[in-house]
Design a protein around this motif. Structure first.
Motif, PDB file in Angstrom:
ATOM      1  N   TYR A   1       7.311  -2.702 -13.757  1.00 34.08           N
ATOM      2  CA  TYR A   1       7.600  -2.333 -12.375  1.00 34.08           C
ATOM      3  C   TYR A   1       6.278  -1.904 -11.774  1.00 34.08           C
ATOM      4  CZ  TYR A   1      12.549  -2.413 -13.490  1.00 34.08           C
ATOM      5  OH  TYR A   1      13.799  -2.814 -13.867  1.00 34.08           O
ATOM      6  N   GLN A   2       5.309  -2.797 -11.784  1.00 36.45           N
ATOM      7  CA  GLN A   2       3.975  -2.475 -11.282  1.00 36.45           C
ATOM      8  C   GLN A   2       4.056  -2.096  -9.809  1.00 36.45           C
ATOM      9  OE1 GLN A   2       2.135  -6.240 -12.636  1.00 36.45           O
ATOM     10  NE2 GLN A   2       0.753  -4.968 -13.863  1.00 36.45           N
ATOM     11  N   GLN A   3       3.322  -1.009  -9.451  1.00 32.26           N
ATOM     12  CA  GLN A   3       3.452  -0.489  -8.101  1.00 32.26           C
ATOM     13  C   GLN A   3       2.277   0.405  -7.753  1.00 32.26           C
ATOM     14  OE1 GLN A   3       6.511   2.912  -7.967  1.00 32.26           O
ATOM     15  NE2 GLN A   3       7.026   1.822  -9.868  1.00 32.26           N
ATOM     16  N   ALA A   4       2.097   0.606  -6.456  1.00 31.18           N
ATOM     17  CA  ALA A   4       1.064   1.526  -5.967  1.00 31.18           C
ATOM     18  C   ALA A   4       1.444   1.966  -4.564  1.00 31.18           C
ATOM     19  CB  ALA A   4      -0.304   0.857  -5.957  1.00 31.18           C
ATOM     20  N   GLY A   5       1.128   3.245  -4.242  1.00 30.09           N
ATOM     21  CA  GLY A   5       1.420   3.731  -2.902  1.00 30.09           C
ATOM     22  C   GLY A   5       1.256   5.226  -2.778  1.00 30.09           C
ATOM     23  N   LEU A   6       1.982   5.782  -1.800  1.00 34.41           N
ATOM     24  CA  LEU A   6       1.935   7.202  -1.470  1.00 34.41           C
ATOM     25  C   LEU A   6       2.991   7.978  -2.251  1.00 34.41           C
ATOM     26  CD1 LEU A   6       1.730   7.045   2.445  1.00 34.41           C
ATOM     27  CD2 LEU A   6      -0.014   8.055   0.945  1.00 34.41           C
TER      28      LEU A   6
ATOM     29  N   ALA B   1       2.404   3.428 -17.383  1.00 29.30           N
ATOM     30  CA  ALA B   1       2.949   4.785 -17.356  1.00 29.30           C
ATOM     31  C   ALA B   1       3.903   4.893 -16.179  1.00 29.30           C
ATOM     32  CB  ALA B   1       1.815   5.797 -17.224  1.00 29.30           C
ATOM     33  N   ASP B   2       4.643   6.021 -16.121  1.00 25.16           N
ATOM     34  CA  ASP B   2       5.565   6.228 -15.006  1.00 25.16           C
ATOM     35  C   ASP B   2       5.794   7.713 -14.803  1.00 25.16           C
ATOM     36  OD1 ASP B   2       7.313   5.688 -12.908  1.00 25.16           O
ATOM     37  OD2 ASP B   2       8.329   4.083 -14.006  1.00 25.16           O
ATOM     38  N   LEU B   3       6.444   8.033 -13.681  1.00 25.19           N
ATOM     39  CA  LEU B   3       6.786   9.415 -13.361  1.00 25.19           C
ATOM     40  C   LEU B   3       8.270   9.709 -13.537  1.00 25.19           C
ATOM     41  CD1 LEU B   3       4.811  10.372 -10.110  1.00 25.19           C
ATOM     42  CD2 LEU B   3       4.510  11.300 -12.407  1.00 25.19           C
ATOM     43  N   THR B   4       9.076   8.677 -13.655  1.00 25.47           N
ATOM     44  CA  THR B   4      10.517   8.890 -13.665  1.00 25.47           C
ATOM     45  C   THR B   4      10.990   9.383 -15.024  1.00 25.47           C
ATOM     46  OG1 THR B   4      10.932   6.594 -14.272  1.00 25.47           O
ATOM     47  CG2 THR B   4      10.868   7.117 -11.930  1.00 25.47           C
TER      48      THR B   4
ATOM     49  N   VAL C   1      -0.490   6.983  -6.150  1.00 24.32           N
ATOM     50  CA  VAL C   1      -0.107   6.587  -7.502  1.00 24.32           C
ATOM     51  C   VAL C   1      -0.373   5.100  -7.675  1.00 24.32           C
ATOM     52  CG1 VAL C   1       1.636   8.385  -7.835  1.00 24.32           C
ATOM     53  CG2 VAL C   1       2.290   6.224  -6.768  1.00 24.32           C
ATOM     54  N   ALA C   2      -0.608   4.693  -8.921  1.00 22.32           N
ATOM     55  CA  ALA C   2      -0.749   3.282  -9.287  1.00 22.32           C
ATOM     56  C   ALA C   2      -0.321   3.168 -10.741  1.00 22.32           C
ATOM     57  CB  ALA C   2      -2.177   2.794  -9.081  1.00 22.32           C
ATOM     58  N   HIS C   3       0.902   2.733 -10.991  1.00 23.25           N
ATOM     59  CA  HIS C   3       1.413   2.718 -12.361  1.00 23.25           C
ATOM     60  C   HIS C   3       2.564   1.730 -12.476  1.00 23.25           C
ATOM     61  CE1 HIS C   3       3.582   6.376 -10.543  1.00 23.25           C
ATOM     62  NE2 HIS C   3       4.507   5.452 -10.664  1.00 23.25           N
ATOM     63  N   GLY C   4       3.358   1.869 -13.521  1.00 21.75           N
ATOM     64  CA  GLY C   4       4.515   1.004 -13.722  1.00 21.75           C
ATOM     65  C   GLY C   4       4.269  -0.146 -14.664  1.00 21.75           C
ATOM     66  N   GLY C   5       3.038  -0.320 -15.143  1.00 24.10           N
ATOM     67  CA  GLY C   5       2.725  -1.399 -16.075  1.00 24.10           C
ATOM     68  C   GLY C   5       1.320  -1.907 -15.882  1.00 24.10           C
TER      69      GLY C   5
END
Length: 742
Positions: free
Chosen positions: A621-626, A582-585, A722-726
């Motif tokens: 674009y797997q990612q996690a952070g603030l 999922a994503d926010l963009t 958040v933790a998303h992108g794939g």
């Protein structure tokens, strides 16, 4: 303003000061004729992207920009617009380098010319540029690096028949981004060209002596999918590769910035301050220029220059976040030309001591001084012939023997002259009738002498003393440094240092022995005072325990979900959250966000996140952070992320604009498997905006601070994770804590 003419306004403004004085007082601190403020290209156009500046033989400064319209509503493209200035502050448009039908034989009709780089090579000027479309493929975007030559900075420009670097087929289809050229000449006389961008990375290749052909095997110096717009210079024995990163052209969400690495060879390896190579998958890069929360965003694609006092400056483009497009609401990004002071602190370059782009009145570069002779007028009223025969013609001084200025310069000083040996065995500059620096053609060396103390550096093989070079001599206390360069752009072909018997104070003398030499653009001004300390990073004070969470026993009641993800669990002192597909963009807004209210006023929020994304492989674009979050279309997300084969710390930003969400980002530091992240919140007292500056760390102790994103005063950003992108391959983000500090 109108065009200045040699011998007219230029002579009146920049001619020899204190002419005819037999014993003028010592020079005062160099002062700018006027202050300045960005953008400096306002008199030329609304946009002037990818700028570079070179000083011409006539003493003017010339700026070149990428192919774009210059004014809002114009819609007519200028093929490398060119501007001229006497003081680096007020610029006048002097035409385009190329006409609408002028193109090299290999260029397709309608090709544009991007990102010019102009240098002096031999007895002519050479412009390198991106040729956007060639005849290699009907598909287009088969980029090449072209070159054109001219006798003067304003042309006429003649294209070379063949590209310097031809289009390069890409392994993933299409053509590698063979764009953004930048030339550099080393101390051994070898010329190099740096080029490339996200698709294919940045490479360096050796050039033929005329600078028009790539020879040998190129070397990759910066990884693909992170860098472009490179510029290389030599400083204190190091080679510095400046490169822009992130998206150049996302309108009000553009986060372009400049990073740097340094090496002991022009071929690298270039390492950042932490020792991380620019070619690593978890790629390095030390910030030089990042947006700071004022009007300017997307600060990147830089050039370089040095003023007459020796102060270095960075020229670049940026976007006014209140006016991001040339013709609103979308289309061509409006990127005017900016100029700011470049400081060297502990061996690393930074803009305005780390403050970033300026918006307001600033001291202008030093472009004139007590001795500032362009030889625009007949006669030598400000000089005293000690011996030999000297004459002024065609804006140049030619002769042999000794010629001394009548103006005294005291204290730390920088003197320079453009110099050609037209028969002389040696020629150069003498300070205070004692300290001599000369180009010794017979010995093949740049020589400095103070009484019996001497030092020398060899001139490169193939050095032609009849070609014009700039000789610059700086004396600070008892330390002398002299540089010989073809273009005054950090491209020294010889550097010599000498410890003097005592400081200098006196007149500047020009001298040619054994024949004639030609001098022009002679100056002597008080040497600049370097900035020694960077501005402090945001202060981290006491912990706000009531807002912090160590994830010791489930989620605290202050947390709430946007689209709850039940796969996220809290146990054993950590929040574990598998990355979502999922994503926010954009308009999808499918990703979950875990949020809590933030404290009022200024604060710093920090988390420690472990996310094993591996290296080299593609995991977009797997990612996690603030995240600082207002709603799904207005947020700033700081995360370690996989971007193709790289692993980066991206500080992404989305905002609503003209009825739709616009997303961009900037890059902050280098991630590790475990990365510490910070957002420093500040309320701007002038307008009430919320400013969030981002930082990252690989060990929790040494932090790299980056750019700022802002939120309107009438919003109330919350802080979240958040933790998303794939979700393929599956990977779980582990957050150790969220801590707030005052």
């Amino acid at each position: 303003m109108g065009h200045l003419r040699r011998g007219g306004a230029l002579a009146a403004t920049l001619g020899l000061l204190l002419a005819g004085s037999a014993a003028a007082p010592a020079a005062a601190e160099p002062r700018s004729a006027v202050p300045y403020r960005n953008p400096i290209s306002a008199g030329v156009g609304d946009t002037f992207a990818d700028p570079v500046i070179v000083r011409g033989d006539d003493g003017y400064w010339y700026a070149y920009g990428t192919t774009d319209p210059l004014r809002e509503g114009e819609r007519s493209f200028h093929r490398v617009p060119t501007a001229r200035s006497a003081d680096l502050v007020d610029w006048t448009y002097v035409g385009d380098a190329f006409g609408p039908d002028q193109r090299p034989p290999y260029a397709a009709p309608g090709a544009a010319y991007w990102a010019p780089d102009v240098r002096r090579i031999g007895d002519r000027y050479v412009m390198y540029m991106t040729v956007t479309d060639t005849t290699v493929s009907p598909e287009g975007s088969d980029y090449a690096i072209g070159a054109a030559t001219a006798p003067t900075p304003t042309g006429p420009w003649t294209f070379a028949d063949e590209p310097v670097v031809a289009p390069r087929p890409g392994g993933g289809g299409g053509y590698l981004w063979t764009i953004d050229p930048s030339q550099f000449t080393d101390t051994d006389g070898t010329s190099y060209l740096y080029y490339g961008s996200y698709y294919g990375g940045v490479s360096v290749t050796e050039l033929s002596p005329d600078g028009l052909r790539a020879v040998g095997t190129p070397t990759l110096v910066a990884i693909d999918n992170k860098f472009e717009g490179t510029y290389v210079l030599r400083h204190d024995g190091w080679y510095y590769l400046f490169a822009s990163t992130a998206n150049c052209c996302a309108g009000p969400a553009t986060g372009y910035s400049v990073q740097v690495g340094r090496a002991r060879s022009p071929r690298g390896p270039f390492l950042d301050r932490d020792g991380v190579p620019l070619t690593a998958s978890r790629t390095g890069g030390t910030p030089v220029l990042t947006q700071n929360g004022n009007r300017w965003i997307g600060t990147g694609h830089n050039g370089f220059l040095t003023d007459l006092s020796g102060q270095d400056w960075i020229v670049y483009h940026a976007i006014d976040r209140a006016d991001p497009y040339l013709d609103e609401p979308f289309g061509i990004n409006e990127r005017p030309m900016l100029l700011d002071r470049l400081d060297w602190i502990d061996g690393w370059p930074t803009v305005n001591a780390g403050a970033g782009p300026s918006d307001g009145t600033r001291p202008a570069p030093v472009t004139t001084g007590p001795v500032d002779e362009r030889f625009d007028r007949a006669g030598l009223a400000g000089w005293r012939r000690v011996g030999g025969d000297w004459r002024v013609a065609d804006g140049r001084l030619t002769g042999g023997g000794t010629l001394t200025s009548r103006t005294t310069v005291g204290g730390d000083v920088r003197a320079e002259a453009d110099l050609r040996l037209t028969g002389a065995r040696s020629a150069g500059i003498t300070l205070a009738d004692r300290v001599e620096v000369r180009v010794d053609a017979a010995a093949g060396a740049l020589v400095a002498r103070d009484g019996r103390r001497t030092a020398s550096a060899p001139l490169p093989a193939g050095f032609d003393p009849a070609h014009r070079h700039n000789l610059a001599v700086e004396v600070r206390g008892r330390q002398l440094v002299a540089e010989l360069s073809p273009a005054r752009l950090g491209d020294q072909v010889a550097v010599v240092e000498l410890r003097l018997e005592r400081p200098v104070a006196g007149r500047i003398t020009l001298r040619a022995d054994g024949g004639t030499a030609e001098f022009d653009n002679v100056s002597a001004v008080r040497l600049f005072q370097p900035v020694r300390a960077a501005l402090p990073a945001p202060r981290v004070g006491r912990e706000l325990v009531a807002y912090s969470d160590e994830f010791a026993d489930g989620l605290g009641p202050a947390w709430s979900w946007i689209r709850e993800d039940r796969a996220a669990t809290v146990a054993g002192g950590a929040l574990r959250w598998p990355t979502q597909a999922a994503d926010l963009t954009g308009t999808g807004n499918t990703a979950s966000v875990l949020l809590r209210d933030a404290p009022a006023g200024d604060y710093v929020v920090e988390t420690k996140v472990t996310l094993d994304l591996g290296e080299e492989t593609v995991r977009n674009y797997q990612q996690a952070g603030l995240v600082a979050y207002v709603d799904d279309d207005r947020f700033a997300r700081l995360a370690q992320v996989a971007i193709w084969n790289t692993r980066q710390v991206e500080y992404g930003y989305e905002l609503p604009f003209a009825g739709q969400p616009v997303y961009g980002g900037t890059i902050v530091g280098t991630p590790a498997t475990t990365t510490w992240l910070r957002l420093a919140h500040r309320v701007d007292p002038a307008n009430g905006e919320h400013e969030f500056r981002a930082a990252s760390s690989r060990d929790g102790r040494h932090w790299t601070w980056g750019g700022v994103w802002t939120f309107p005063a009438d919003t109330t950003p919350r802080i979240g994770l958040v933790a998303h992108g794939g979700n393929q391959p599956p990977v779980t983000a582990e957050f150790d804590y969220v801590r707030f500090y005052r």
